[in-house]
Design a protein around this motif. Sequence first.
Motif, PDB file in Angstrom:
ATOM      1  N   ALA A   1     -17.905 -11.920  10.355  1.00  0.00           N
ATOM      2  CA  ALA A   1     -18.267 -10.636  10.057  1.00  0.00           C
ATOM      3  C   ALA A   1     -17.463  -9.422  10.955  1.00  0.00           C
ATOM      4  N   ILE A   2     -17.273  -9.864  12.158  1.00  0.00           N
ATOM      5  CA  ILE A   2     -16.447  -9.047  12.861  1.00  0.00           C
ATOM      6  C   ILE A   2     -15.108  -8.833  12.217  1.00  0.00           C
ATOM      7  N   SER A   3     -14.432  -9.923  11.849  1.00  0.00           N
ATOM      8  CA  SER A   3     -12.941  -9.834  10.960  1.00  0.00           C
ATOM      9  C   SER A   3     -13.171  -9.119   9.810  1.00  0.00           C
ATOM     10  N   VAL A   4     -14.306  -9.333   9.145  1.00  0.00           N
ATOM     11  CA  VAL A   4     -14.143  -8.537   7.941  1.00  0.00           C
ATOM     12  C   VAL A   4     -14.398  -7.028   8.035  1.00  0.00           C
ATOM     13  N   ILE A   5     -15.116  -6.459   9.038  1.00  0.00           N
ATOM     14  CA  ILE A   5     -15.245  -5.428   9.321  1.00  0.00           C
ATOM     15  C   ILE A   5     -14.093  -4.772  10.032  1.00  0.00           C
ATOM     16  N   PHE A   6     -13.166  -5.662  10.745  1.00  0.00           N
ATOM     17  CA  PHE A   6     -12.000  -5.301  11.192  1.00  0.00           C
ATOM     18  C   PHE A   6     -11.161  -5.015  10.120  1.00  0.00           C
ATOM     19  N   LEU A   7     -10.975  -5.962   9.428  1.00  0.00           N
ATOM     20  CA  LEU A   7      -9.981  -5.837   8.235  1.00  0.00           C
ATOM     21  C   LEU A   7     -10.232  -4.452   7.200  1.00  0.00           C
ATOM     22  N   VAL A   8     -11.681  -4.278   7.024  1.00  0.00           N
ATOM     23  CA  VAL A   8     -11.893  -2.939   6.127  1.00  0.00           C
ATOM     24  C   VAL A   8     -11.511  -2.009   6.774  1.00  0.00           C
ATOM     25  N   ALA A   9     -11.872  -1.713   8.219  1.00  0.00           N
ATOM     26  CA  ALA A   9     -11.270  -0.686   8.896  1.00  0.00           C
ATOM     27  C   ALA A   9      -9.878  -0.458   8.902  1.00  0.00           C
ATOM     28  N   VAL A  10      -9.062  -1.696   9.064  1.00  0.00           N
ATOM     29  CA  VAL A  10      -7.586  -1.207   9.010  1.00  0.00           C
ATOM     30  C   VAL A  10      -7.152  -1.041   7.584  1.00  0.00           C
ATOM     31  N   LEU A  11      -7.889  -1.505   6.632  1.00  0.00           N
ATOM     32  CA  LEU A  11      -7.578  -1.059   5.367  1.00  0.00           C
ATOM     33  C   LEU A  11      -7.620   0.362   5.145  1.00  0.00           C
ATOM     34  N   VAL A  12      -8.902   0.879   5.557  1.00  0.00           N
ATOM     35  CA  VAL A  12      -9.047   2.268   5.513  1.00  0.00           C
ATOM     36  C   VAL A  12      -7.660   2.764   6.049  1.00  0.00           C
ATOM     37  N   VAL A  13      -7.536   2.736   7.420  1.00  0.00           N
ATOM     38  CA  VAL A  13      -6.515   3.476   7.877  1.00  0.00           C
ATOM     39  C   VAL A  13      -5.044   3.244   7.231  1.00  0.00           C
ATOM     40  N   VAL A  14      -4.896   1.974   6.587  1.00  0.00           N
ATOM     41  CA  VAL A  14      -3.791   1.927   5.888  1.00  0.00           C
ATOM     42  C   VAL A  14      -3.804   2.553   4.754  1.00  0.00           C
ATOM     43  N   SER A  15      -4.815   2.754   3.818  1.00  0.00           N
ATOM     44  CA  SER A  15      -4.758   3.563   2.716  1.00  0.00           C
ATOM     45  C   SER A  15      -4.407   5.105   3.021  1.00  0.00           C
ATOM     46  N   ILE A  16      -4.988   5.577   4.319  1.00  0.00           N
ATOM     47  CA  ILE A  16      -4.806   6.885   4.626  1.00  0.00           C
ATOM     48  C   ILE A  16      -3.377   7.123   4.807  1.00  0.00           C
ATOM     49  N   PHE A  17      -2.532   6.147   5.499  1.00  0.00           N
ATOM     50  CA  PHE A  17      -1.224   6.342   5.710  1.00  0.00           C
ATOM     51  C   PHE A  17      -0.507   6.239   4.343  1.00  0.00           C
ATOM     52  N   ASN A  18      -0.897   5.529   3.351  1.00  0.00           N
ATOM     53  CA  ASN A  18      -0.364   5.502   1.955  1.00  0.00           C
ATOM     54  C   ASN A  18      -0.416   6.697   1.221  1.00  0.00           C
ATOM     55  N   VAL A  19      -1.771   7.228   1.527  1.00  0.00           N
ATOM     56  CA  VAL A  19      -2.036   8.828   0.691  1.00  0.00           C
ATOM     57  C   VAL A  19      -0.978   9.592   1.343  1.00  0.00           C
ATOM     58  N   LEU A  20      -0.862   9.691   2.594  1.00  0.00           N
ATOM     59  CA  LEU A  20      -0.061  10.518   3.476  1.00  0.00           C
ATOM     60  C   LEU A  20       1.610  10.204   2.760  1.00  0.00           C
ATOM     61  N   GLY A  21       1.726   8.996   2.472  1.00  0.00           N
ATOM     62  CA  GLY A  21       3.140   8.653   2.472  1.00  0.00           C
ATOM     63  C   GLY A  21       3.509   8.961   0.871  1.00  0.00           C
ATOM     64  N   ARG A  22       2.366   8.985  -0.157  1.00  0.00           N
ATOM     65  CA  ARG A  22       2.636   9.625  -1.654  1.00  0.00           C
ATOM     66  C   ARG A  22       2.997  11.299  -1.293  1.00  0.00           C
ATOM     67  N   LEU A  23       2.115  11.970  -0.556  1.00  0.00           N
ATOM     68  CA  LEU A  23       2.072  13.173  -0.222  1.00  0.00           C
ATOM     69  C   LEU A  23       3.454  13.639   0.191  1.00  0.00           C
ATOM     70  N   SER A  24       3.832  12.702   1.068  1.00  0.00           N
ATOM     71  CA  SER A  24       5.184  13.082   1.818  1.00  0.00           C
ATOM     72  C   SER A  24       6.341  12.974   0.620  1.00  0.00           C
ATOM     73  N   ARG A  25       6.162  11.877  -0.097  1.00  0.00           N
ATOM     74  CA  ARG A  25       7.255  11.713  -1.195  1.00  0.00           C
ATOM     75  C   ARG A  25       7.221  12.969  -2.107  1.00  0.00           C
ATOM     76  N   GLY A  26       6.063  13.553  -2.433  1.00  0.00           N
ATOM     77  CA  GLY A  26       5.991  14.726  -3.341  1.00  0.00           C
ATOM     78  C   GLY A  26       6.580  15.834  -2.618  1.00  0.00           C
ATOM     79  N   TYR A  27       6.606  15.974  -1.343  1.00  0.00           N
ATOM     80  CA  TYR A  27       6.879  17.031  -0.474  1.00  0.00           C
ATOM     81  C   TYR A  27       8.541  16.913  -0.468  1.00  0.00           C
ATOM     82  N   THR A  28       9.093  15.966  -0.209  1.00  0.00           N
ATOM     83  CA  THR A  28      10.492  15.498  -0.019  1.00  0.00           C
ATOM     84  C   THR A  28      11.164  15.957  -1.315  1.00  0.00           C
ATOM     85  N   ASN A  29      10.461  15.559  -2.493  1.00  0.00           N
ATOM     86  CA  ASN A  29      11.314  15.710  -3.804  1.00  0.00           C
ATOM     87  C   ASN A  29      11.059  17.225  -4.332  1.00  0.00           C
ATOM     88  N   ALA A  30      10.059  17.965  -3.716  1.00  0.00           N
ATOM     89  CA  ALA A  30      10.180  19.446  -4.101  1.00  0.00           C
ATOM     90  C   ALA A  30      11.187  20.018  -3.800  1.00  0.00           C
TER      91      ALA A  30
END
Lengths: 348, 285
Positions: B256-285
Amino acid sequence: MLLTRRTLMQTALTLGAMHAFPGLTWAQARPLVFATFTGSWEEAHKAVLVPAFRKATGNADMVLDPMLSVDQIAKVNAAKNNPPIDVMLHDPGPALQAIAQDLVEPYPVEKSAYYRDLIPAAQVPMGPAPFFQVVGITYNPETVKTPPTSWADLWKPEFKGRVGITNLNSTLGTGFMVELAKMHGGSETNIDPAFKALEALRPSLAAVAANPGQLATLFQQGQIDISPGNFNAIQILKARGVPVEFVIPKEGAIAFKTTIHIVKNSPNKELAFKLIEAALSPEVQAQLMDEPFLIVPTNTKVAIKGELAKTLAKDHAEIAKKFVFQDWAKINEQRSAWIERFNREIRV
Amino acid sequence: MAATLRNVTTYDLKLAAPLAAGFAVFFVTPLVILLALSFQTDPQGGHFGLTQYVNFLGDSFSLGVLGSTLWLGVKVTALTLLLGYPVAWLHQRSPGWAKGVIMLLVLLPLLTSVVVRTFAWVVILGRQGIVNASLLGLGLIDTPLKLLYTEGGVVVALAQVQMPLMVLPLITALGRIDPNLADASSVLGAGHWRTFRKVILPLSLPGIIAGCLLTYAAAITAFITQSLIGGGQMLFMPMYIYQQASTLQNWPFAAAISVIFLVAVLVVVSIFNVLGRLSRGYTNA
């Protein structure tokens, strides 16, 4: 038959597959797998026990697979019907877990030539003890001028910021806690006094090691000068020229019997029995008692000599007097609660 | 026509089958088993329920461990970025031979085991380590500082150990930036700092985000460095899982701890991903 590239490839692949999945080749049983501990135990067993076993069995195939007790349990638990290990080595806590989880066979006592010669504490029907681990006080003689005599010395003001302990993940750490509790009126079932004593020790702590191995390196680096320590772990450091000494405190040394077990459903039961017999035999135990291993024998036919007689006990009667064995059945019942409490309270 | 002419932009999906099978057997299956295990209510097996999750999420101590682990990752990532960016920048601006030397220095740590690198830090931070010895020698302190077994020590050691993961993506990102852009910026009157802030930094954002993502994930899951530098009294998620699974054999809670940790990390990773997508829009603009 022509040696074409295709037939060569086929042969190579088949051989490779047979090697990678030994289960495929059922004509040949796998070698006996003995899960020993890592470090000095592995070295000792490789040097003495394995040759003795080979001699006794006419060079039977065997491999050493060194790992922690708890990992052995996890591995066997994951494949109960076809265990990857035949012989397990356990500290008292994990031994009881392995027995409770029905992972080990009772030892065929009536067939054994040596079982009855073991000291009473080592006669465990589910797996006898081929040796003990002894925990006393270890210290650096260059910085600690007067040798400590009691566990209470760890609390002396002059050792402020120089004491090391391990957390409760290890047998060493847990055993020390129980001893602490006993010193202050507690027991295996009443650990409160130990936590209180540890709270008082906190300013003195230079480190809480994650495992006993780390404790040894801390001495090497001068990070700590005094700690509860395992007699055998100290010997390796000493051999490397690290200034470190071992004393038995006046309260007695904490002793853990290390038991050896035949794994349930092992396909190599007969060989497993022979390996354990070799481990209990006076010849092997006498050899393991010598330098550089200095392992405490449990077979009463072995006369204690040399460094062991000097630092630990001169005979088995003195062992019974000086060594404190703890009740691990009771400890196991509450160990997880203690670990949790340690996690919460002993943070910096 | 379409039937006779092979479309070169589409590939046969069957080529990916071996990898997919490997993933299914060695990654997805264990993950499913882990998930199933985490719903067991007691270590002996039998009943299923949410007990383990309730135990973790309802316990401030456990949540504290999760929080301090995620926060540790933030600190390590920030430090790695701060120290890694100049290195990548230097690499970009150096002549060919120096580029090779810098690349070698960045890659060298990757060729030694994490255990060795971590032990080096134990030696550096120890009571008689390099840091304390020099400070004592200079007369700046009287008694050795406690550097080992502190969170600061863990952050510094992790930052060094994970440095290549940050520097390599940064070097790639900076290498892609057309040097003429910087020249153009200065011709148009921008100073060094302004050029960096307005041109280089935004264009290197994809590298920064990739580097941060890798460093963050590596830092919070770094069992060896965390436990060797942090010691037995500092508890982070990897050690917490190990303790429950190995020492206590409480597999359902560990799962259960592992699953919770995994989910927490995935959340952080998706935040990074969103930032990545935003930055790509920014650099292409």
